[in-house]
Write a protein that holds these residues in place. Structure first.
Motif, PDB file in Angstrom:
ATOM      1  N   LYS A 265       0.746  -1.392  -0.006  1.00  0.00           N
ATOM      2  CA  LYS A 265       0.302  -0.058  -0.036  1.00  0.00           C
ATOM      3  C   LYS A 265       0.977   1.179  -0.021  1.00  0.00           C
ATOM      4  CE  LYS A 265      -3.068   0.120   3.245  1.00  0.00           C
ATOM      5  NZ  LYS A 265      -4.041  -0.057   4.371  1.00  0.00           N
ATOM      6  N   LYS A 266       1.890   1.260   0.724  1.00  0.00           N
ATOM      7  CA  LYS A 266       2.857   2.423   0.883  1.00  0.00           C
ATOM      8  C   LYS A 266       3.339   2.773  -0.644  1.00  0.00           C
ATOM      9  CE  LYS A 266       6.717   4.323   3.356  1.00  0.00           C
ATOM     10  NZ  LYS A 266       7.358   4.827   2.027  1.00  0.00           N
ATOM     11  N   ALA A 267       4.032   1.479  -1.253  1.00  0.00           N
ATOM     12  CA  ALA A 267       4.696   1.735  -2.545  1.00  0.00           C
ATOM     13  C   ALA A 267       3.515   2.147  -3.515  1.00  0.00           C
ATOM     14  CB  ALA A 267       5.108   0.255  -3.089  1.00  0.00           C
ATOM     15  N   TYR A 268       2.191   1.818  -3.486  1.00  0.00           N
ATOM     16  CA  TYR A 268       1.316   2.091  -4.535  1.00  0.00           C
ATOM     17  C   TYR A 268       1.066   3.784  -4.035  1.00  0.00           C
ATOM     18  CZ  TYR A 268      -0.113  -1.853  -6.887  1.00  0.00           C
ATOM     19  OH  TYR A 268      -0.247  -3.015  -7.599  1.00  0.00           O
ATOM     20  N   ALA A 269       1.017   4.246  -2.858  1.00  0.00           N
ATOM     21  CA  ALA A 269       0.806   5.475  -2.435  1.00  0.00           C
ATOM     22  C   ALA A 269       1.801   6.414  -2.900  1.00  0.00           C
ATOM     23  CB  ALA A 269       0.679   5.790  -0.912  1.00  0.00           C
ATOM     24  N   ASP A 270       3.183   5.992  -2.961  1.00  0.00           N
ATOM     25  CA  ASP A 270       4.372   6.540  -3.216  1.00  0.00           C
ATOM     26  C   ASP A 270       4.357   7.007  -4.847  1.00  0.00           C
ATOM     27  OD1 ASP A 270       5.027   7.028  -0.691  1.00  0.00           O
ATOM     28  OD2 ASP A 270       6.548   5.084  -0.637  1.00  0.00           O
ATOM     29  N   PHE A 271       4.084   5.894  -5.378  1.00  0.00           N
ATOM     30  CA  PHE A 271       4.066   6.048  -6.891  1.00  0.00           C
ATOM     31  C   PHE A 271       2.948   6.864  -7.496  1.00  0.00           C
ATOM     32  CE2 PHE A 271       2.105   4.583 -10.733  1.00  0.00           C
ATOM     33  CZ  PHE A 271       3.146   4.513 -11.690  1.00  0.00           C
ATOM     34  N   TYR A 272       1.738   6.953  -6.796  1.00  0.00           N
ATOM     35  CA  TYR A 272       0.753   7.803  -7.369  1.00  0.00           C
ATOM     36  C   TYR A 272       0.890   9.159  -6.965  1.00  0.00           C
ATOM     37  CZ  TYR A 272      -1.603   3.896  -9.807  1.00  0.00           C
ATOM     38  OH  TYR A 272      -1.955   3.032 -10.697  1.00  0.00           O
ATOM     39  N   LYS A 273       1.696   9.251  -5.880  1.00  0.00           N
ATOM     40  CA  LYS A 273       1.926  10.907  -5.457  1.00  0.00           C
ATOM     41  C   LYS A 273       2.693  11.545  -6.682  1.00  0.00           C
ATOM     42  CE  LYS A 273       2.305  10.241  -0.470  1.00  0.00           C
ATOM     43  NZ  LYS A 273       3.326  10.224   0.474  1.00  0.00           N
ATOM     44  N   GLN A 274       3.581  10.907  -7.287  1.00  0.00           N
ATOM     45  CA  GLN A 274       4.374  11.454  -8.403  1.00  0.00           C
ATOM     46  C   GLN A 274       3.821  11.266  -9.764  1.00  0.00           C
ATOM     47  OE1 GLN A 274       8.186   9.939  -7.812  1.00  0.00           O
ATOM     48  NE2 GLN A 274       8.542  10.883  -5.638  1.00  0.00           N
ATOM     49  N   TYR A 275       2.826  10.359  -9.946  1.00  0.00           N
ATOM     50  CA  TYR A 275       2.126   9.826 -11.292  1.00  0.00           C
ATOM     51  C   TYR A 275       1.392  11.115 -11.817  1.00  0.00           C
ATOM     52  CZ  TYR A 275      -0.121   7.139 -14.656  1.00  0.00           C
ATOM     53  OH  TYR A 275      -0.678   6.345 -15.958  1.00  0.00           O
ATOM     54  N   ASP A 276       1.830  11.428 -13.168  1.00  0.00           N
ATOM     55  CA  ASP A 276       0.994  12.385 -13.898  1.00  0.00           C
ATOM     56  C   ASP A 276       0.188  11.489 -14.941  1.00  0.00           C
ATOM     57  OD1 ASP A 276      -0.058  14.572 -14.999  1.00  0.00           O
ATOM     58  OD2 ASP A 276       1.612  15.361 -15.713  1.00  0.00           O
ATOM     59  N   PRO A 277      -0.992  11.277 -14.937  1.00  0.00           N
ATOM     60  CA  PRO A 277      -1.609  10.550 -16.157  1.00  0.00           C
ATOM     61  C   PRO A 277      -1.654  11.432 -17.278  1.00  0.00           C
ATOM     62  CG  PRO A 277      -3.091  11.354 -14.635  1.00  0.00           C
ATOM     63  CD  PRO A 277      -2.044  11.655 -13.832  1.00  0.00           C
ATOM     64  N   VAL A 278      -1.705  12.600 -17.468  1.00  0.00           N
ATOM     65  CA  VAL A 278      -1.849  13.597 -18.732  1.00  0.00           C
ATOM     66  C   VAL A 278      -0.341  13.353 -19.088  1.00  0.00           C
ATOM     67  CG1 VAL A 278      -1.935  15.700 -19.488  1.00  0.00           C
ATOM     68  CG2 VAL A 278      -3.501  14.870 -17.601  1.00  0.00           C
ATOM     69  N   LYS A 279       0.669  13.426 -18.635  1.00  0.00           N
ATOM     70  CA  LYS A 279       2.090  13.245 -19.127  1.00  0.00           C
ATOM     71  C   LYS A 279       2.150  11.772 -19.520  1.00  0.00           C
ATOM     72  CE  LYS A 279       6.924  13.404 -17.695  1.00  0.00           C
ATOM     73  NZ  LYS A 279       7.657  13.525 -16.506  1.00  0.00           N
ATOM     74  N   GLU A 280       1.693  10.731 -19.139  1.00  0.00           N
ATOM     75  CA  GLU A 280       1.903   9.481 -19.386  1.00  0.00           C
ATOM     76  C   GLU A 280       0.984   9.266 -20.770  1.00  0.00           C
ATOM     77  OE1 GLU A 280       3.699   6.845 -18.636  1.00  0.00           O
ATOM     78  OE2 GLU A 280       4.724   8.134 -17.140  1.00  0.00           O
TER      79      GLU A 280
END
Length: 76
Positions: free
Chosen positions: A43-58
């Motif tokens: 859960k912590k890894a997913y939370a850390d990933f989605y803190k920096q994830y930009d879906p528009v950029k992807e």
């Protein structure tokens, strides 16, 4: 000398009284271990990933790479 006959009456209930608490405590221990060793770090890894994830950029990067059939890259 003859062997003593095994006591069969009440054997199941006697065994269950002994083994049931052990089984429940081991199951609880395994469940808690799984929660804190596997689930919480995941859960912590997913939370850390989605803190920096930009879906528009992807999306823009995938569009430019030609991943989508219905959307043409901007340069074409």
């Amino acid at each position: 000398m003859s062997l003593q006959k095994p006591l069969m009456r009440g054997l199941l209930s006697k065994r269950l009284k002994f083994h049931t608490p052990i089984a429940f405590s081991l199951a609880l221990l395994v469940a808690l271990g799984f929660k804190y060793i596997v689930a919480e770090p995941r859960k912590k890894a997913y939370a850390d990933f989605y803190k920096q994830y930009d879906p528009v950029k992807e999306y823009a990067a995938m569009r430019e790479a030609g991943v989508f059939q219905s959307v043409r890259p901007v340069g074409k």
